[in-house]
Design an enzyme around this catalytic site. Structure first.
Site, PDB file in Angstrom:
ATOM      1  N   GLN A  90     -11.909 -10.813   0.174  1.00 10.07           N
ATOM      2  CA  GLN A  90     -11.936 -10.426  -1.237  1.00 10.07           C
ATOM      3  C   GLN A  90     -10.498 -10.302  -1.724  1.00 10.07           C
ATOM      4  O   GLN A  90      -9.691  -9.587  -1.127  1.00 10.07           O
ATOM      5  CB  GLN A  90     -12.652  -9.091  -1.420  1.00 10.07           C
ATOM      6  CG  GLN A  90     -12.697  -8.613  -2.872  1.00 10.07           C
ATOM      7  CD  GLN A  90     -13.034  -7.129  -2.979  1.00 10.07           C
ATOM      8  OE1 GLN A  90     -12.191  -6.272  -2.724  1.00 10.07           O
ATOM      9  NE2 GLN A  90     -14.273  -6.829  -3.343  1.00 10.07           N
ATOM     10  N   HIS A 102      -7.886   8.800  -7.968  1.00  8.81           N
ATOM     11  CA  HIS A 102      -7.186   8.213  -9.108  1.00  8.81           C
ATOM     12  C   HIS A 102      -6.181   9.241  -9.640  1.00  8.81           C
ATOM     13  O   HIS A 102      -5.636  10.029  -8.860  1.00  8.81           O
ATOM     14  CB  HIS A 102      -8.185   7.750 -10.163  1.00  8.81           C
ATOM     15  CG  HIS A 102      -9.034   6.614  -9.688  1.00  8.81           C
ATOM     16  ND1 HIS A 102     -10.123   6.143 -10.382  1.00  8.81           N
ATOM     17  CD2 HIS A 102      -8.969   5.853  -8.557  1.00  8.81           C
ATOM     18  CE1 HIS A 102     -10.676   5.139  -9.716  1.00  8.81           C
ATOM     19  NE2 HIS A 102      -9.996   4.953  -8.610  1.00  8.81           N
ATOM     20  N   MET A 134     -12.177   9.128  -7.822  1.00  6.82           N
ATOM     21  CA  MET A 134     -12.712   8.924  -6.487  1.00  6.82           C
ATOM     22  C   MET A 134     -12.139   9.988  -5.564  1.00  6.82           C
ATOM     23  O   MET A 134     -11.025  10.489  -5.801  1.00  6.82           O
ATOM     24  CB  MET A 134     -12.384   7.528  -5.946  1.00  6.82           C
ATOM     25  CG  MET A 134     -12.996   6.396  -6.741  1.00  6.82           C
ATOM     26  SD  MET A 134     -12.928   4.806  -5.885  1.00  6.82           S
ATOM     27  CE  MET A 134     -14.233   5.010  -4.684  1.00  6.82           C
ATOM     28  N   HIS A 164      -2.927  -8.447  -6.244  1.00  3.21           N
ATOM     29  CA  HIS A 164      -2.810  -6.990  -6.201  1.00  3.21           C
ATOM     30  C   HIS A 164      -3.131  -6.469  -4.814  1.00  3.21           C
ATOM     31  O   HIS A 164      -2.367  -5.730  -4.212  1.00  3.21           O
ATOM     32  CB  HIS A 164      -3.742  -6.348  -7.220  1.00  3.21           C
ATOM     33  CG  HIS A 164      -3.744  -4.851  -7.148  1.00  3.21           C
ATOM     34  ND1 HIS A 164      -4.866  -4.121  -6.833  1.00  3.21           N
ATOM     35  CD2 HIS A 164      -2.750  -3.961  -7.335  1.00  3.21           C
ATOM     36  CE1 HIS A 164      -4.566  -2.825  -6.829  1.00  3.21           C
ATOM     37  NE2 HIS A 164      -3.295  -2.706  -7.140  1.00  3.21           N
ATOM     38  N   HIS A 165      -4.297  -6.840  -4.287  1.00  2.73           N
ATOM     39  CA  HIS A 165      -4.606  -6.483  -2.911  1.00  2.73           C
ATOM     40  C   HIS A 165      -5.679  -7.421  -2.367  1.00  2.73           C
ATOM     41  O   HIS A 165      -6.368  -8.112  -3.124  1.00  2.73           O
ATOM     42  CB  HIS A 165      -5.061  -5.023  -2.795  1.00  2.73           C
ATOM     43  CG  HIS A 165      -6.454  -4.756  -3.276  1.00  2.73           C
ATOM     44  ND1 HIS A 165      -6.727  -4.334  -4.557  1.00  2.73           N
ATOM     45  CD2 HIS A 165      -7.661  -4.852  -2.665  1.00  2.73           C
ATOM     46  CE1 HIS A 165      -8.033  -4.173  -4.702  1.00  2.73           C
ATOM     47  NE2 HIS A 165      -8.629  -4.481  -3.565  1.00  2.73           N
ATOM     48  N   HIS A 207      -7.310   8.829  -0.912  1.00  4.75           N
ATOM     49  CA  HIS A 207      -7.402   8.035  -2.138  1.00  4.75           C
ATOM     50  C   HIS A 207      -8.134   8.805  -3.227  1.00  4.75           C
ATOM     51  O   HIS A 207      -9.243   9.293  -3.035  1.00  4.75           O
ATOM     52  CB  HIS A 207      -8.134   6.722  -1.886  1.00  4.75           C
ATOM     53  CG  HIS A 207      -8.317   5.912  -3.138  1.00  4.75           C
ATOM     54  ND1 HIS A 207      -7.267   5.263  -3.753  1.00  4.75           N
ATOM     55  CD2 HIS A 207      -9.395   5.686  -3.920  1.00  4.75           C
ATOM     56  CE1 HIS A 207      -7.704   4.648  -4.841  1.00  4.75           C
ATOM     57  NE2 HIS A 207      -9.001   4.904  -4.973  1.00  4.75           N
ATOM     58  N   HIS A 255      -8.122  -9.386  -5.039  1.00  2.89           N
ATOM     59  CA  HIS A 255      -8.071  -8.785  -6.376  1.00  2.89           C
ATOM     60  C   HIS A 255      -6.837  -9.328  -7.091  1.00  2.89           C
ATOM     61  O   HIS A 255      -5.704  -9.059  -6.691  1.00  2.89           O
ATOM     62  CB  HIS A 255      -8.000  -7.255  -6.258  1.00  2.89           C
ATOM     63  CG  HIS A 255      -7.833  -6.561  -7.580  1.00  2.89           C
ATOM     64  ND1 HIS A 255      -7.357  -5.271  -7.666  1.00  2.89           N
ATOM     65  CD2 HIS A 255      -8.062  -6.964  -8.858  1.00  2.89           C
ATOM     66  CE1 HIS A 255      -7.305  -4.914  -8.936  1.00  2.89           C
ATOM     67  NE2 HIS A 255      -7.731  -5.937  -9.670  1.00  2.89           N
TER      68      HIS A 255
END
Length: 899
Positions: free
Chosen positions: A166, A240, A310, A103-104, A238, A168
């Site tokens: 990291q 949601h 967020m 995903h990222h 950013h 995801h």
């Protein structure tokens, strides 16, 4: 003999140690070869984390060590130590991942990773100390390259010692076959010190509560800035699902300056800061997120799950290396009352199509998010999860900023940097400057991997201009040569272009100035956009204009200006245009204009209400004989009447029509990878005809050059390109007698070439002079036009200003009427007299040259030539007499040998 051998051995050891000072990455690789972790055989190439790229550069391969996630929305981390102890700079990122499985990805820099295992669940944490975000990737983003001269500093005493990756894994259905994943990123690092250091500033609300059913809820963030200046070049918003619009501002002395504004329901990309914004000590950074609680039955809080919200506003910046801070945050609101004055635009939601919303949230799986998992996340973890999770445009914007060829309309991806050799002047019309490419270790990346340029083109066309935020000091350059061809006048250092500081036209109230021209009476004609602006919301990905609802511009867009006092003599063009661009005037005084929103070219009579001729189809972009795609300029041959159109932002061609609008021919193509070839364009932006040579010259904007062609055949004749042009050349104008005027664009971070005007010898291509304004400053000079007396006008789209420049060689005078008598105050006379009074050396030819020039150019015969000559001679004779007397006295007092 033994002593000599010992000395040689000592010298050899010293030389060897000196060589180690170059930090050869090959030795670094050998040093870490034995400590490389054991990895899955499916991770090909992952067992060589360090690859030498030359004496000062090396690549670092950071990959997951063959993992198989068991459930969706799994976050896995791994770390890799920087293989050098000394300072290094990350200047390039190359993702090794696919959106089919990932995903990222986020890459952090820190000193103490949360685990020493090969990999671990990121719920355990990323780092135990402070971590900085260096890179993010999502959705098959293209490779990332930072602007030239900008890098992320790592290693040394203050930089990060470890990289933590990291990853995801959103949907693990791709792992049904139990294969192992080796996704990651390859870094390009250099030991060469970078003058500018990149960083990220995060503005985040932490305590916003959105009541259920509430129509509008504002989340405001504001912090004082109390560090050294930083220069902003990109932003990202950013939220949601409940977020409607996010806006960020700099507040200075009560004035709100927009950094960026975007809907968080669009792909959450890094977008360029459209206008230069610098942040200085004492400024306030402010941001607002607008939410709605409609459709919710319970309160919504800030959090890390899809059902939470967020409010984040990210700013990418660079600072001078000696003052650089790599990461800063703002999570408070120091002055809630100030938001009473926030611009109204911050409260207006940006409409988004439903299919775009689905694309934006396509990887949020609410049904798989467990509340007990989310509750275990600490707030810093939620920040890290959400930072750049849709970061495909991080790569895009970095490439956009670092490769000037890709700005505004991306056609090809060309990473090669260029250096210029000296201009070799031979014969007029066959002079061409050659570019010699130097070795750059960054070119080791594979050209075949540079994908998604079509994505860049579709998105970046929305950005009219990305400007730098530095204004380098003036770099004045003279290249004065005896001209060839029809330019026969010998130029000296006295020949100089400078602003007419008493001209009031700089204070005209205008919209974005897009085009300038001179009518047959030598009046200045301005083409401007009134209350319309070209911004990222103006066009969709197919170049179709999106703001028709605003209607055409209600103000007169064409203004005729008196060149002496800037009075408006006439105006027209009301309710005709949406986004004006290019302007020219034919020998009969007709106006020829282009409109990039309508994709059309118009011929207008001075007093006609309707166009006399229209080329192109209204609001229909295209590339055939009957369509244009954002045409930029138009020129009309004074002899044949043929019409030349530069087309344009999304085409790369010159189209020729007959006087009645019939298609004749076209030439030009997109610029290929590597050095731009003759006849290739990257935004043909401005046209000028050179009747004396039968040529048409084009400002090839994003290639930073002028190309000239035979106007009858389209045959390429020459290229004019100088290092001083920088990466962009916006406009060009020719005047009879062999002079070419041009203006370039603002420099990019790390570039040193300032924005300025140029005067060139057309026959040789040499720069004769450069010039900048005294009042105000160039922001985005968009067009230039010059008259035969070397009066130059430059229009600026961002400053919404027109400047007038004149030649100091030309006789200038002021008329003062007193008691019915007109007195001419000759500036050149004042200059010569002042030079004499200050004992400055003045050549004996100067008075004669001035007297001859004055006789030719004197505007009023009311002042006698004899009187002017007398006024000049008297003070000279007096000064000479005084000098002779002083010399005689010294000789009498001290003797003949005293000096």
């Amino acid at each position: 003999m033994a002593g000599l051998i010992n000395n040689l051995l000592i010298l050899l050891l010293v030389f060897q140690n000196s060589c180690l000072g170059f930090k050869n990455p090959l030795s670094v690789f050998k040093r870490y070869k034995d400590t490389t972790r054991s990895l899955s055989s499916e991770c090909l190439g992952n067992n060589r984390p360090v690859i030498s790229l030359g004496l000062t550069d090396f690549a670092l391969d950071i990959r997951m060590p063959g993992v198989t996630p068991k459930q969706s929305d799994t976050y896995l981390c791994m770390s890799l130590r920087l293989p050098v102890d000394e300072e290094a700079y990350v200047v390039d990122f190359r993702p090794q991942a696919s959106m089919d499985t990932v995903h990222h990805m986020l890459l952090f820099g820190c000193n103490v990773p949360s685990s020493t295992e090969n990999y671990w669940d990121c719920d355990e944490g990323i780092c135990t100390d402070k971590s900085n975000i260096l890179y993010a990737w999502a959705r098959n983003a293209p490779p990332t390259r930072l602007p030239k001269g900008v890098g992320f500093k790592v290693g040394g005493q203050t930089g990060s010692k470890y990289f933590v990756l990291q990853v995801h894994y959103g949907d693990v259905s791709a792992f049904r076959d139990k294969h192992k994943d080796c996704s990651g990123v390859t870094l390009h690092l250099t030991h060469q010190r970078q003058p500018l250091i990149a960083g990220m500033y995060l503005m985040m609300s932490v305590n916003t509560v959105i009541p259920p059913g509430e129509k509008v809820v504002d989340a405001d963030i504001a912090c004082h800035y109390q560090k050294y200046p930083m220069h902003l070049f990109a932003y990202r918003v950013h939220t949601h699902r409940l977020g409607k619009v996010v806006s960020g501002y700099r507040v200075r002395n009560g004035q709100w300056t927009l950094i960026g504004r975007q809907s968080p329901q669009l792909p959450q990309a890094f977008y360029p800061v459209e206008h230069p914004v610098d942040i200085s000590f004492g400024d306030t950074l402010a941001a607002r997120c607008v939410f709605t609680g409609e459709g919710r039955t319970t309160e919504t809080h800030i959090g890390g799950t899809a059902s939470d919200e967020m409010c984040n506003f990210y700013i990418m910046y660079y600072m001078e290396a000696k003052h650089a801070v790599s990461y800063m945050t703002c999570t408070q609101n120091i002055n809630p009352d100030m938001f009473r004055n926030i611009p109204q635009e911050a409260n207006i939601p940006i409409p988004v199509k439903s299919d775009m919303i689905m694309m934006t949230h396509g990887h949020h799986h609410e049904e798989t998010k467990k509340t007990d998992d989310s509750s275990s996340l600490t707030q810093p973890k939620r920040e890290e999860e959400e930072v750049l999770d849709q970061g495909d445009f991080y790569s895009l914007i970095s490439k956009l900023l670092g490769e000037r060829e890709d700005v505004v309309h991306v056609h090809k991806y060309n990473p090669t940097e260029k250096a210029e050799s000296d201009l070799v002047a031979e014969i007029a019309n066959v002079v061409q400057k050659k570019d010699l490419g130097w070795f750059d270790a960054r070119e080791v990346t594979n050209h075949d991997e540079r994908a998604n340029t079509s994505l860049a083109r579709n998105r970046i066309h929305k950005f009219h201009r990305l400007e730098s935020t530095l204004r380098p000091p003036e770099n004045r350059h003279f290249s004065l040569q005896h001209g060839e061809g029809t330019w026969e006048k010998e130029h000296t250092g006295d020949f100089h272009i400078e602003e007419a500081v008493d001209w009031p036209g700089v204070n005209l109230k205008l919209g974005q100035v897009s085009g300038l021209a001179l009518d047959p009476k030598n009046n200045l004609v301005i083409f401007h956009r009134g209350d319309h602006v070209w911004d990222r919301n103006s066009f969709d990905s197919s170049f179709v204009y999106q703001q028709r609802g605003l209607g055409p511009i209600e103000q007169n867009t064409i203004l005729v200006i008196d060149p002496s006092n800037a009075e408006v003599l006439d105006s027209t063009g009301k309710n005709l245009f949406y986004l004006p661009h290019g302007l020219s005037i034919d020998k009969d005084g007709n106006y020829w204009v282009t409109d990039v929103a309508l994709h059309q070219v118009f011929k207008l009579g001075v007093h006609d209400k309707e166009p006399l001729l229209i080329l192109g189809r209204s609001l229909q972009p295209g590339s055939d004989k009957n369509h244009f795609c954002q045409p930029t300029d138009v020129a009309v041959d004074p002899v044949t009447g043929n019409i030349y159109v530069s087309d344009g932002y999304c085409n790369s061609r010159i189209v020729v029509f007959s006087p009645n609008g019939m298609f004749i021919m076209q030439w030009g193509e997109e610029t290929s990878v590597g050095k731009a070839k003759p006849g290739q364009f990257r935004i043909p932006h401005s046209l000028t005809l050179v009747p004396e040579f039968g040529q048409l010259c084009v400002a090839d904007r994003e290639n930073g050059r002028i190309q000239c062609f035979r106007s009858e055949t389209g045959e390429f004749t020459r290229e004019i390109k100088h290092k001083l042009f920088g990466r962009e050349l916006f406009a060009v104008s020719y005047i009879p007698g062999g002079l070419l005027f041009a203006v370039n664009g603002m420099p990019y971070p790390g570039d040193i070439e300032p924005v300025q005007g140029f005067m060139m010898n057309f026959s040789t291509g040499e720069i004769m002079d450069t010039f900048i304004p005294v009042r105000k400053s160039f922001e985005m000079p968009h067009d230039v036009v010059a008259s035969e007396d070397k009066t130059v006008y430059i229009g600026d789209a961002h400053a919404k200003t027109v400047w007038k420049f004149t030649s100091t060689e030309k006789m200038e005078h002021r008329s003062v009427k007193k008691a019915g008598i007109e007195v001419q105050e000759i500036k050149e006379a004042e200059t010569v007299i002042e030079a004499k009074l200050k004992n400055k050396p003045v050549s004996t030819a100067s008075p004669k040259k001035w007297e001859k020039h004055h006789m030719v150019e004197q505007a009023s015969p009311g002042i006698s030539f004899v009187l002017i000559t007398t006024l000049l001679i008297i003070p000279i004779v007096v000064l000479l007499a005084i000098a002779i007397f002083i010399r005689w006295r010294k000789t009498r007092v001290y003797g003949g040998n005293h000096e």
